[in-house]
Design an enzyme around this catalytic site. Sequence first.
Site, mmCIF file in Angstrom:
data_model
loop_
_atom_site.group_PDB
_atom_site.id
_atom_site.type_symbol
_atom_site.label_atom_id
_atom_site.label_comp_id
_atom_site.label_asym_id
_atom_site.label_seq_id
_atom_site.Cartn_x
_atom_site.Cartn_y
_atom_site.Cartn_z
ATOM 1 N N GLU A 177 7.167 -46.064 -8.121
ATOM 2 C CA GLU A 177 5.980 -45.440 -7.525
ATOM 3 C C GLU A 177 4.824 -46.444 -7.571
ATOM 4 O OE1 GLU A 177 6.523 -40.788 -8.667
ATOM 5 O OE2 GLU A 177 5.489 -41.958 -10.169
ATOM 6 N N ASP B 84 -3.191 -39.943 -10.041
ATOM 7 C CA ASP B 84 -3.388 -41.369 -9.727
ATOM 8 C C ASP B 84 -4.758 -41.696 -9.117
ATOM 9 O OD1 ASP B 84 -0.736 -40.780 -10.067
ATOM 10 O OD2 ASP B 84 -0.101 -41.523 -8.119
HETATM 11 C C1 FRU Z 1 2.564 -40.955 -9.333
HETATM 12 C C2 FRU Z 1 2.829 -40.013 -8.190
HETATM 13 C C3 FRU Z 1 2.901 -40.749 -6.886
HETATM 14 C C4 FRU Z 1 2.574 -39.700 -5.881
HETATM 15 C C5 FRU Z 1 1.541 -38.892 -6.625
HETATM 16 C C6 FRU Z 1 1.570 -37.443 -6.290
HETATM 17 O O1 FRU Z 1 1.918 -40.403 -10.397
HETATM 18 O O2 FRU Z 1 4.021 -39.312 -8.426
HETATM 19 O O3 FRU Z 1 4.129 -41.396 -6.656
HETATM 20 O O4 FRU Z 1 2.062 -40.231 -4.705
HETATM 21 O O5 FRU Z 1 1.797 -39.063 -7.999
HETATM 22 O O6 FRU Z 1 0.483 -36.793 -6.851
#
Ligand code: FRU
Length: 741
Positions: free
Chosen positions: A466, A297
């Site tokens: 998320e 992300d």
């Molecule tokens: C989304 C996610 C988020 C988390 C991150 C961990 O892609 O699962 O929810 O913070 O990636 O790398």
Amino acid sequence: MKRLFTLLVLLAVAASCRERQVVIEDFESGNLDSWVVEGNAFVFCPKSGSDNPDVSGVKGNFFAASDFGEADASATFFGKMTSRSFVISKDYISFLIGGTGEGFAGRFVAMELLVDGKPVRSARPHGTDPNAMDWNSWDVRDLKGENANIRIRVDSLPSRMRIPLSRYILADQIIQSRKKMGTFNDMLTIPVTAREDYLLIPSSNSGSSSSLSILADGQNILGVAQNIVLAKDVKDYDIPVDISAWKGKTLEVVLTNVDDNDVTVKGLTQSDTRIEQYEEPYRPVYHFSPDFGWTNDPNGMVYFDGEYHLAYQANPYGTRHSNMHWGNAVSTDLIHWEDLPFIVAPDALGAIFSGSSVVDADNTAGFGANAIVGMYTSAGQGQRQSIAYSTDRGRTFTKYEGNPVLDDAEKQPNFRDPKVLRYGDKWVVCVAAGDVIAFYESADLKNWRKLSEFGRGIGSHAAVWECPDLLRFEVGGKEKWVLIVNINPGGPNGGSVGQYFIGNFDGERFVADPLPYPLWIDEGVDNYAGVTFSGTGDRHIFMGWMSNWLYSGSTPTLRFRNAMTLPRDLSLKHNGKHLFLASSPSPEVYAARVSSRTVDASLRNGRISVPEILPDNDGAYEIDFTVAPGKSPLSLRLYNGKGEEMLFTFDFKALTLTLDRSRSGVVDFHKDFAKKDILTHLVKRPEYKVQLFVDRHSTEMFIGDGDVCFTNCMYPTEVYNALELAGADAGISDLTIFNLK
Ligand code: FRU
């Protein structure tokens, strides 16, 4: 006389050999009378080699073993056996060990050395053949004189693990020895004197995990131990670790699960250059990708003082999702990014998961006026929100000593990805909490009060929610709010996707308008976890992670894995029925155009063929055209000389656009990649402006000034340098090709 002398020498050597080894347990008594046995896993122990011809490496006849059983049955076995105590008198404790060590099962079996009842050393089976026992040694020089016990355990499986795992452990010949036996080490310390800026650690793109710590005066300079994949036989690349602050000092590189013969052990080097090789075939030209390592992300996106800051989920120690840090990139134009050293590293509270940054212009947090404050999820035992701040234009961040600042971990195992915004004179944060979004308010970014929750019974709940974002728009003089919520899996085309809601937010709660949810930001398969920059006023600039959790860990790149989408400007538009969230390329993207050419757009036999898209095609270009729909579908084919292609088909009657990437090049790295029917929907318009951005491993198609964006990756083995548009009655005009850099 000479014979007598030889005999004496031999006897003396034999005696000293014996002395070199003290047997703690060899199981040859055929019973466990001197052990304390608990649970049901060691009821039929010791076992005999003659009854178990599949087991190799047994010394003598008996060995210790938990019950093997089939996967189903072995799920019900657990227990431990603990030896009587002994005094540690030699440099090493060595033993033969086997059992299920690969993958997940290895976590549930262990042999341990206990001092005062606490494990001080631990070993897991390390071989690829679970039935082959092999030597392992613990260096116990620092524990000499201590009273110790050996414990062999098989743990019960957590109830959430639905697939029962076959898990067992074998052990034999537990001895104290002066020398290490065999070449495998649970832990190995290699002294290295820092001479250059970077220590290069040979690593591999596949294999099981080891951990890496680098100690300076006993302190781990990496913060906590980091997971890495060692280069066993072959090195794929080096992991660069900045050791410039310790020049002249001898550091201790501590590796676990390592064989003396591993390439990593023999191949540690140093360099003043961090990245040995940046270019590789799928390395994007005008999209952000990390110089080295894994990304998912985008995080902490904020505009401040002429610079866009893009923190990102980063693993600086490899190309898979692990050791999450916030990486740090900066750009003045949203297109050319400088990748800087990471800014937030894992700590005792856990890994650093996603979050956002804001500029605290009024010093509400007390870190200084205009400090950049990042809020992220500390993902350890439970997920909590923490903050860190920068007073040097985002180059370095200091963690707040009062972390975590928002803790609901007991109530909620999935509680993450805080997105902070300014609302009037307070801060509001949206946090994904299970499969809803929770809103909190704060005056100082440190103390938070819960306001409300949104999401029950509306939109897609195929998985936990998320990475939320909350955006304010003005439409026809009226305020409208959009709540972005990412969800994985649950995408209309499989895997990860961003959904959104349109409604109102009054500073306390978000209420959605009645619309035909779920609404998707991008129905392509490779745009996830996208959120917007803060600090850009009324402009909402969005970037997403250009991959999909379905296969992001196996994409065929080498030194980096995954990239971000182009920046996109978001707006609210009408499709004739209701408002929707439109995404168009941010105008800054056009700065990447270095040359253009117009192509004759007249159809010949219903086709336009462009056999050469660009003379020296580097894989980075944009194709624009306008199409006035006819009755029949229009196909757009990007292809190369190897028969590989990305095939897009517009159906103006059904108002759909589909992509077939089943023959797009390397597709066999994951079963879900080679899809034929990635589908998105068109809005009815008299004509469509189409923009297709191609960058080595990605395509992003924008249609009708933001009506549709469609992001899909590909891995051709040769650049696509040919284009064909085919549709008997489509009116194509303004066909232009831009070279992008
Ligand atoms: C989304 C996610 C988020 C988390 C991150 C961990 O892609 O699962 O929810 O913070 O990636 O790398």
